[in-house]
Design an enzyme around this catalytic site. Structure first.
Site, PDB file in Angstrom:
ATOM      1  N   LYS A 200      10.463   7.653  10.104  1.00 21.38           N
ATOM      2  CA  LYS A 200       9.127   7.736  10.714  1.00 21.38           C
ATOM      3  C   LYS A 200       9.013   6.705  11.832  1.00 21.38           C
ATOM      4  CE  LYS A 200       5.472   5.737   9.670  1.00 21.38           C
ATOM      5  NZ  LYS A 200       4.430   5.092   8.869  1.00 21.38           N
TER       6      LYS A 200
ATOM      7  N   HIS B 228       3.216   4.536  -0.657  1.00 22.14           N
ATOM      8  CA  HIS B 228       3.014   5.985  -0.767  1.00 22.14           C
ATOM      9  C   HIS B 228       4.367   6.618  -1.086  1.00 22.14           C
ATOM     10  CE1 HIS B 228       4.756   5.995   3.226  1.00 22.14           C
ATOM     11  NE2 HIS B 228       3.766   5.229   3.684  1.00 22.14           N
TER      12      HIS B 228
ATOM     13  N   GLY C  85      12.773   3.939   7.090  1.00 25.79           N
ATOM     14  CA  GLY C  85      12.341   5.319   7.287  1.00 25.79           C
ATOM     15  C   GLY C  85      12.477   5.762   8.736  1.00 25.79           C
TER      16      GLY C  85
ATOM     17  N   GLY D 120       6.442   8.132   0.654  1.00 22.38           N
ATOM     18  CA  GLY D 120       7.499   7.831   1.625  1.00 22.38           C
ATOM     19  C   GLY D 120       8.254   6.573   1.213  1.00 22.38           C
ATOM     20  N   HIS D 121       7.506   5.524   0.851  1.00 26.63           N
ATOM     21  CA  HIS D 121       8.151   4.293   0.375  1.00 26.63           C
ATOM     22  C   HIS D 121       8.989   4.581  -0.881  1.00 26.63           C
ATOM     23  CE1 HIS D 121       4.463   2.418   2.344  1.00 26.63           C
ATOM     24  NE2 HIS D 121       5.443   1.778   2.941  1.00 26.63           N
TER      25      HIS D 121
ATOM     26  N   PHE E 282       0.867  -1.190   0.000  1.00 22.98           N
ATOM     27  CA  PHE E 282       0.000   0.000   0.000  1.00 22.98           C
ATOM     28  C   PHE E 282       0.902   1.239   0.000  1.00 22.98           C
ATOM     29  CE2 PHE E 282      -3.620   2.761   1.029  1.00 22.98           C
ATOM     30  CZ  PHE E 282      -4.582   2.186   0.231  1.00 22.98           C
TER      31      PHE E 282
ATOM     32  N   SER F 295       0.783   4.302   5.376  1.00 18.74           N
ATOM     33  CA  SER F 295      -0.289   3.522   4.746  1.00 18.74           C
ATOM     34  C   SER F 295      -1.557   3.599   5.584  1.00 18.74           C
ATOM     35  CB  SER F 295       0.151   2.069   4.600  1.00 18.74           C
ATOM     36  OG  SER F 295       1.346   1.996   3.847  1.00 18.74           O
TER      37      SER F 295
HETATM   38  N1  LIG Z   1       6.447   9.013   5.681  1.00 17.71           N
HETATM   39  C1  LIG Z   1       7.509   8.215   5.537  1.00 17.71           C
HETATM   40  N2  LIG Z   1       8.694   8.727   5.202  1.00 17.71           N
HETATM   41  C2  LIG Z   1       9.786   7.914   5.066  1.00 17.71           C
HETATM   42  N3  LIG Z   1       9.759   6.580   5.257  1.00 17.71           N
HETATM   43  C3  LIG Z   1       8.595   6.033   5.581  1.00 17.71           C
HETATM   44  C4  LIG Z   1       7.405   6.803   5.741  1.00 17.71           C
HETATM   45  N4  LIG Z   1       6.394   5.960   6.075  1.00 17.71           N
HETATM   46  C5  LIG Z   1       6.924   4.729   6.137  1.00 17.71           C
HETATM   47  N5  LIG Z   1       8.237   4.748   5.845  1.00 17.71           N
HETATM   48  C6  LIG Z   1       9.154   3.618   5.856  1.00 17.71           C
HETATM   49  O1  LIG Z   1       8.782   2.675   4.897  1.00 17.71           O
HETATM   50  C7  LIG Z   1       9.163   1.377   5.327  1.00 17.71           C
HETATM   51  C8  LIG Z   1       8.000   0.433   5.184  1.00 17.71           C
HETATM   52  O2  LIG Z   1       6.990   0.826   6.105  1.00 17.71           O
HETATM   53  P1  LIG Z   1       5.507   0.320   6.032  1.00 17.71           P
HETATM   54  O3  LIG Z   1       5.294  -0.490   4.825  1.00 17.71           O
HETATM   55  O4  LIG Z   1       5.119  -0.187   7.361  1.00 17.71           O
HETATM   56  O5  LIG Z   1       4.726   1.685   5.729  1.00 17.71           O
HETATM   57  P2  LIG Z   1       3.971   2.646   6.703  1.00 17.71           P
HETATM   58  O6  LIG Z   1       3.509   3.830   5.954  1.00 17.71           O
HETATM   59  O7  LIG Z   1       4.816   2.803   7.931  1.00 17.71           O
HETATM   60  O8  LIG Z   1       2.702   1.836   7.057  1.00 17.71           O
HETATM   61  P3  LIG Z   1       2.002   1.827   8.467  1.00 17.71           P
HETATM   62  O9  LIG Z   1       1.961   3.224   8.959  1.00 17.71           O
HETATM   63  O10 LIG Z   1       0.693   1.262   8.170  1.00 17.71           O
HETATM   64  O11 LIG Z   1       2.878   0.948   9.299  1.00 17.71           O
HETATM   65  C9  LIG Z   1       9.627   1.535   6.770  1.00 17.71           C
HETATM   66  O12 LIG Z   1      11.043   1.564   6.809  1.00 17.71           O
HETATM   67  C10 LIG Z   1       9.049   2.867   7.162  1.00 17.71           C
HETATM   68  O13 LIG Z   1       9.784   3.512   8.183  1.00 17.71           O
HETATM   69 MG   LIG Z   2       4.833   0.953   9.119  1.00 19.89          MG
END
Ligand SMILES: Nc1ncnc2c1ncn2[C@@H]1O[C@H](COP(=O)(O)OP(=O)(O)OP(=O)(O)O)[C@@H](O)[C@H]1O
Ligand SMILES: [Mg+2]
Length: 281
Positions: free
Chosen positions: A150, A35, A148, A37-38, A33, A187
């Site tokens: 985050k 975005h 990330g 950020g990924h 899913f 996500s």
């Molecule tokens: N906004 C962001 N900026 C940079 N890296 C991010 C961001 N969101 C997630 N990541 C990084 O992406 C990688 C995969 O995370 P993941 O697939 O769990 O996404 P997520 O957006 O964190 O989803 P959720 O919030 O549902 O856990 C992790 O290393 C996470 O830290």
């Molecule tokens: Mg996550």
């Protein structure tokens, strides 16, 4: 012409595809899913590595019994399209049976770093994370792996694990990508209804208030956390679970900020649990 992206599921498919990659190889582990950020992690990997592997796996062992495993958002077609556009070489999408076949019984656990913060709110979460990430490292043998900021504690825990288990790879931590209004991309933001979505930027605003106070000379961790709470309390939709001001490296709670510090938080907006953080110093 750009090489086409390989999509693999089983280890039997992954291993020969991995052997054909030119190094250095970058790995970006995700739960899908996707975005921006990924995609920013993928772009960073592309800029530093000859080949990039992305894994998509909603890892059941990092979800608690009352968490959102069953409802976790998925859109594989869209994910694959984004990854193809980004120039990824291999997408590995294991099933739970590939990662945890019947009789599975091996776990990777990082000790004290996983106790506070997210670890205290989500028992067993990091054991699931470190186990799956170790398996992703073993199966894909990357030279660099991208995570990330985050998930700040996760980043620290993975670094620790890589050091402790002697992985011959570099852990790269990438900055938090935010929506225009400051909400950290996640996500899980998709769970928010329009009203909740409007309220959600209060997390970042509260962190910026603490940073502003820090820049004005405030060093008391308690006072910095209180600033966060005060801003959050102006938004009735937001229910604070915790806010912490901790040492950036050890994640030990601080009384006063002297070196690098991490202010991190978890907040419920409706039933959706959001996390965010900011680094001071
Ligand atoms: N906004 C962001 N900026 C940079 N890296 C991010 C961001 N969101 C997630 N990541 C990084 O992406 C990688 C995969 O995370 P993941 O697939 O769990 O996404 P997520 O957006 O964190 O989803 P959720 O919030 O549902 O856990 C992790 O290393 C996470 O830290
Ligand atoms: Mg996550």
């Amino acid at each position: 012409m750009a090489k086409s992206m390989m999509i693999v599921h089983t280890l039997e498919e992954l291993f020969p595809a991995r052997r054909l990659l030119d190094g250095p190889v970058g790995l970006v582990p995700t739960m899908g899913f996707l975005h921006a950020g990924h995609i920013s992690l993928v772009q960073q990997a592309k800029s530093e590595c000859k080949s990039v592997v992305v894994s998509i796996f909603v890892n059941p062992t990092q979800f608690g019994p009352n968490e959102d495993l069953a409802s976790y958002p998925r859109n594989i077609e869209r994910d694959l399209h984004l990854l193809e556009e980004a120039g990824v070489d291999i997408v590995w999408m294991p099933t739970p049976e590939v990662m945890y076949p019947a009789g599975y019984q091996t776990w990777v656990e990082v000790e004290s770093l996983t106790r506070p913060l997210e670890g205290s709110m989500r028992p067993g979460h990091f054991r699931g994370v470190t186990t799956v990430v170790a398996k992703l490292f073993n199966a894909t043998r990357p030279d660099r792996a991208y995570f990330g900021q985050k998930d700040a504690q996760q980043a620290a825990v993975i670094r620790q694990m890589a050091r402790d288990l002697s992985y011959a790879l570099e852990i790269v931590i990438c900055p938090i990508l935010r929506e225009a209004d400051g909400l950290a991309m996640s996500s899980r933001n998709t769970y928010l209804n329009p009203e909740q979505r409007q309220a959600a930027p209060v997390l970042y605003r509260s962190l910026l208030a603490a940073r502003a106070a820090y820049e004005q000379g405030e060093r008391s961790a308690e006072k910095l956390c209180q600033m966060v709470k005060d801003v959050l309390s102006t938004e009735p939709q937001a229910q604070l679970q915790y806010v912490s001001c901790a040492d950036y490296n050890t994640l030990a709670e601080l009384e006063n900020v002297s070196g690098k510090a991490l202010i991190s938080m978890a907040v419920f907006v409706g039933k959706t649990r959001l996390i965010d953080n900011i680094v001071l110093g």
